[in-house]
Design a protein around this motif. Structure first.
Motif, PDB file in Angstrom:
ATOM      1  N   SER A 206       0.843  -1.126   0.103  1.00  0.00           N
ATOM      2  CA  SER A 206       0.000   0.047   0.046  1.00  0.00           C
ATOM      3  C   SER A 206       1.030   1.322   0.047  1.00  0.00           C
ATOM      4  N   TYR A 207       2.161   0.982  -0.291  1.00  0.00           N
ATOM      5  CA  TYR A 207       3.286   2.480  -0.021  1.00  0.00           C
ATOM      6  C   TYR A 207       4.537   1.841  -0.726  1.00  0.00           C
ATOM      7  N   VAL A 241       1.861   4.092  -6.832  1.00  0.00           N
ATOM      8  CA  VAL A 241       1.940   4.425  -5.472  1.00  0.00           C
ATOM      9  C   VAL A 241       1.354   5.842  -5.077  1.00  0.00           C
ATOM     10  N   LEU A 243       1.454   6.832  -1.671  1.00  0.00           N
ATOM     11  CA  LEU A 243       1.854   7.107  -0.334  1.00  0.00           C
ATOM     12  C   LEU A 243       3.412   6.476  -0.276  1.00  0.00           C
ATOM     13  N   ARG A 245       6.966   6.564   2.327  1.00  0.00           N
ATOM     14  CA  ARG A 245       7.381   6.625   3.558  1.00  0.00           C
ATOM     15  C   ARG A 245       9.075   6.425   3.525  1.00  0.00           C
ATOM     16  N   GLU A 281       6.277  10.407   6.171  1.00  0.00           N
ATOM     17  CA  GLU A 281       5.517  10.088   4.986  1.00  0.00           C
ATOM     18  C   GLU A 281       4.983  11.108   4.328  1.00  0.00           C
ATOM     19  N   GLU A 283       2.298  11.903   0.873  1.00  0.00           N
ATOM     20  CA  GLU A 283       1.108  11.361  -0.190  1.00  0.00           C
ATOM     21  C   GLU A 283       1.486  12.137  -1.309  1.00  0.00           C
TER      22      GLU A 283
END
Length: 284
Positions: A206-207, A241, A243, A245, A281, A283
């Protein structure tokens, strides 16, 4: 690209090439063009490997060969094999050393001639502007490209990254203890065929994580760290993607400042990286 910006760069190039004598058939009245004079100066009194000379000047091998042939014909350089014969070294002859010294003297005179008509304030402005232009031109010559981690330039960056962290971290740095880098996209920055920076991207479910950000001391201050980060963000976005980090250490104050200025916000730890003090992180 904005056409007006392109035109201003072209106008600047025309002015500079005319003012420094690059258009003259015999640069600095020495009977040879600027290309030969620059190669002669770049060889230096200690000599240079031909391939290193080609990389520093970003010259085509055939063109450099023609330049060296002309300089050899004038008795100014000699090209000799080194090692197993696949590496060639070029050295100045005594006549070449004398010619290089004369070029230095005339180049000093040319520089003084550029400054002489200006008042003190104008000279300071010109020299300061030249310094800024030089830094930006060097930055524009850096190439960034995806690279196999097993390639020599990639290994050079990752080894330098690990060595610097080992020197800066209070606890040292052992790459084997850090989160692994298998399966990551690795970007390597090169300048004159020398590796000068890197950054990696690991895509999760998810990231994605930004890893192994490093810039060589010789090119710091040119904005390369931000460029690498921006290109990693673009690569992540291209993979769908949304997100990003990353984590970093207290001692890497420049990195912390970069991430914050690039829009990353500090969050709770999201992994067990043993060397991390900050987790960020963003967005995208």
């Amino acid at each position: 690209m904005v056409p007006s910006l392109v035109e201003r760069v072209r106008r600047f190039n025309r002015t500079v090439t005319q003012r420094v004598g690059a258009l003259d058939e015999a640069y600095l009245a020495r009977g040879r063009p600027l290309g030969q004079c620059r190669v002669l100066w770049e060889i230096g009194e200690g000599g240079s490997e031909v391939r290193a000379l080609r990389a520093r000047l970003d010259l085509d091998s055939g063109y450099l060969s023609r330049l060296l042939t002309a300089l050899r014909a004038d008795g100014l350089v000699e090209v000799v094999p080194a090692g197993d014969g696949r590496v060639r070294t070029v050295r100045l002859t005594p006549a070449g050393v004398a010619e290089r010294d004369e070029l230095d003297r005339r180049s000093d005179d040319l520089a003084a001639g550029i400054l002489a008509p200006l008042d003190e304030a104008q000279r300071d402005r010109l020299v300061a502007a030249m310094g800024e232009v030089e830094r930006l031109l060097v930055a524009s010559m850096v190439r960034v490209a995806p690279t196999d981690p097993d390639q020599p330039e990639a290994r050079a960056c990752l080894d330098a990254y690990a060595a610097e962290l080992a020197a800066r971290f209070d606890t040292g740095f052992d790459p084997a203890r850090s989160n692994p880098t298998d399966g990551m996209l690795l970007l390597v920055a090169t300048l004159h065929a020398e590796a000068v920076g890197c950054g990696a991207l690991r895509v999760r479910d998810s990231y994605a994580e930004v890893k192994r950000m490093w810039v060589a001391p010789s090119v710091r201050g040119l904005g390369l760290g931000r460029r690498l980060l921006t290109e990693l963000e673009a690569a992540a976005a291209g993979r769908g993607v949304r997100l990003l980090r990353l984590e970093t250490n207290d001692s890497l104050t420049e990195a912390v400042a970069l991430y914050r200025s690039a829009g990353y916000r500090e969050v709770a730890p999201f992994n067990d990286e043993p060397y991390a003090h900050h987790w960020f992180e963003k967005e995208i």
